[in-house]
Design a protein around this motif. Sequence first.
Motif, mmCIF file in Angstrom:
data_model
loop_
_atom_site.group_PDB
_atom_site.id
_atom_site.type_symbol
_atom_site.label_atom_id
_atom_site.label_comp_id
_atom_site.label_asym_id
_atom_site.label_seq_id
_atom_site.Cartn_x
_atom_site.Cartn_y
_atom_site.Cartn_z
ATOM 1 N N ALA A 105 -54.686 34.495 18.877
ATOM 2 C CA ALA A 105 -54.854 33.300 19.712
ATOM 3 C C ALA A 105 -54.176 33.480 21.067
ATOM 4 N N ASP A 106 -53.031 34.157 21.081
ATOM 5 C CA ASP A 106 -52.315 34.374 22.332
ATOM 6 C C ASP A 106 -53.071 35.316 23.270
ATOM 7 N N ILE A 107 -53.600 36.410 22.740
ATOM 8 C CA ILE A 107 -54.314 37.346 23.606
ATOM 9 C C ILE A 107 -55.633 36.738 24.080
ATOM 10 N N ILE A 108 -56.279 35.964 23.229
ATOM 11 C CA ILE A 108 -57.527 35.301 23.634
ATOM 12 C C ILE A 108 -57.248 34.298 24.750
ATOM 13 N N SER A 109 -56.191 33.524 24.618
ATOM 14 C CA SER A 109 -55.824 32.553 25.651
ATOM 15 C C SER A 109 -55.438 33.249 26.957
ATOM 16 N N LEU A 110 -54.608 34.278 26.866
ATOM 17 C CA LEU A 110 -54.194 35.011 28.065
ATOM 18 C C LEU A 110 -55.401 35.641 28.757
ATOM 19 N N ALA A 111 -56.285 36.234 27.982
ATOM 20 C CA ALA A 111 -57.483 36.842 28.560
ATOM 21 C C ALA A 111 -58.340 35.784 29.254
ATOM 22 N N HIS A 112 -58.480 34.633 28.633
ATOM 23 C CA HIS A 112 -59.279 33.557 29.220
ATOM 24 C C HIS A 112 -58.704 33.125 30.573
ATOM 25 N N TYR A 113 -57.427 32.789 30.594
ATOM 26 C CA TYR A 113 -56.811 32.292 31.821
ATOM 27 C C TYR A 113 -56.643 33.390 32.865
ATOM 28 N N GLY A 114 -56.487 34.633 32.432
ATOM 29 C CA GLY A 114 -56.377 35.759 33.363
ATOM 30 C C GLY A 114 -57.727 36.341 33.750
ATOM 31 N N GLN A 115 -58.799 35.766 33.205
ATOM 32 C CA GLN A 115 -60.179 36.198 33.450
ATOM 33 C C GLN A 115 -60.382 37.682 33.144
ATOM 34 N N PHE A 116 -59.786 38.102 32.044
ATOM 35 C CA PHE A 116 -59.981 39.431 31.489
ATOM 36 C C PHE A 116 -60.854 39.261 30.253
ATOM 37 N N ALA A 117 -61.859 40.112 30.093
ATOM 38 C CA ALA A 117 -62.779 39.959 28.961
ATOM 39 C C ALA A 117 -62.661 41.129 27.992
ATOM 40 N N PHE A 118 -62.704 40.812 26.708
ATOM 41 C CA PHE A 118 -62.807 41.843 25.669
ATOM 42 C C PHE A 118 -63.625 41.267 24.536
ATOM 43 N N TRP A 119 -64.206 42.164 23.736
ATOM 44 C CA TRP A 119 -65.067 41.725 22.643
ATOM 45 C C TRP A 119 -65.118 42.836 21.584
ATOM 46 N N GLY A 120 -65.626 42.489 20.424
ATOM 47 C CA GLY A 120 -65.897 43.455 19.371
ATOM 48 C C GLY A 120 -64.719 43.920 18.552
ATOM 49 N N VAL A 121 -63.563 43.279 18.680
ATOM 50 C CA VAL A 121 -62.393 43.719 17.913
ATOM 51 C C VAL A 121 -62.653 43.581 16.417
ATOM 52 N N GLU A 122 -63.255 42.495 16.012
ATOM 53 C CA GLU A 122 -63.429 42.229 14.586
ATOM 54 C C GLU A 122 -64.528 43.059 13.944
ATOM 55 N N ASP A 123 -65.501 43.514 14.728
ATOM 56 C CA ASP A 123 -66.551 44.349 14.131
ATOM 57 C C ASP A 123 -66.452 45.811 14.587
ATOM 58 N N ASN A 124 -65.292 46.163 15.171
ATOM 59 C CA ASN A 124 -64.989 47.544 15.564
ATOM 60 C C ASN A 124 -66.009 48.111 16.550
ATOM 61 N N ASP A 125 -66.519 47.264 17.411
ATOM 62 C CA ASP A 125 -67.423 47.677 18.486
ATOM 63 C C ASP A 125 -66.838 47.154 19.796
ATOM 64 N N ILE A 126 -65.648 47.659 20.113
ATOM 65 C CA ILE A 126 -64.828 47.107 21.185
ATOM 66 C C ILE A 126 -65.380 47.465 22.564
ATOM 67 N N GLY A 127 -65.324 46.461 23.423
ATOM 68 C CA GLY A 127 -65.617 46.632 24.835
ATOM 69 C C GLY A 127 -64.690 45.720 25.619
ATOM 70 N N HIS A 128 -64.532 46.005 26.899
ATOM 71 C CA HIS A 128 -63.655 45.160 27.701
ATOM 72 C C HIS A 128 -63.869 45.399 29.186
ATOM 73 N N SER A 129 -63.472 44.416 29.962
ATOM 74 C CA SER A 129 -63.432 44.579 31.405
ATOM 75 C C SER A 129 -62.076 45.198 31.747
ATOM 76 N N MET A 130 -61.911 45.556 32.986
ATOM 77 C CA MET A 130 -60.640 46.128 33.426
ATOM 78 C C MET A 130 -60.049 45.187 34.467
ATOM 79 N N ARG A 131 -58.866 44.683 34.182
ATOM 80 C CA ARG A 131 -58.201 43.787 35.122
ATOM 81 C C ARG A 131 -56.699 43.929 34.939
ATOM 82 N N SER A 132 -55.985 43.992 36.041
ATOM 83 C CA SER A 132 -54.529 43.993 36.047
ATOM 84 C C SER A 132 -54.067 42.764 36.802
#
Length: 165
Positions: A103-130
Motif C-alpha cells: 500500500a505504501d509503494i502504491i501510494s508513493l508511486a501514485h503521488y510521485g507519478q511513477f508507474a509500475f505493474w505486473g508484480v503479482e503476475d511476475n510480468d513486471i514493467g515500470h516507468s523511470m522517474r527519480s
Amino acid sequence: GDFLPDATFLNLDSNEVSLSKNNGNYRFISFVFSRCPMPNMCPALMMKYRYLASELRTIDNLEFITISFDYIYDNPFTLERHYGGIIEPFPNWNVWSSFEHSADIISLAHYGQFAFWGVEDNDIGHSMRSLLISPNLKLLKTWDGTDWKAITVKNEIEKILLLFQ
C-alpha cells in the motif's frame, strides 16, 4: 510543488523506515527491482546514482534512497545481495524494500507519478522517474526516463539545495 504522503518501508536490516523520519534531509529517490532484465534500465540507473552519491557525498543533508517496488520478491535479504555491495561505500545512500508494504509503494508511486505493474503476475514493467523531495515531503523536482546525464542532475540538485540553505 506537491507534497508526497508519508510511506513506510524496510531497510536492509529489516527495520521499518519512513519518508517522514528524515532528520531534516532532502532525499533523492529512485525506484528499481532486483530482477530487472534490461541492462539499460535499473542497472544503468544504479550506476548513475553511484556517481551522484559519490559526487554529492559532502552535502550532509542529502540522502539517496533507492526503493524496490517489487513488494513480493524484493525482501531486504534479496536487496542486500543485489545492491549491498554497490551502496556500501556510500553512507548517504540507502536501499529500501517495499516487501509487505504494498500500500505504501502504491501510494508513493501514485503521488510521485511513477508507474509500475505486473508484480503479482511476475510480468513486471515500470516507468523511470527519480524524485527530489524536501524534509517536509514536498516534491521539488523530477527526472524522467534514463536519458538524463548524471552530471546535469548533480548540478541541478546543487542549485536547488542552495535555494533552501
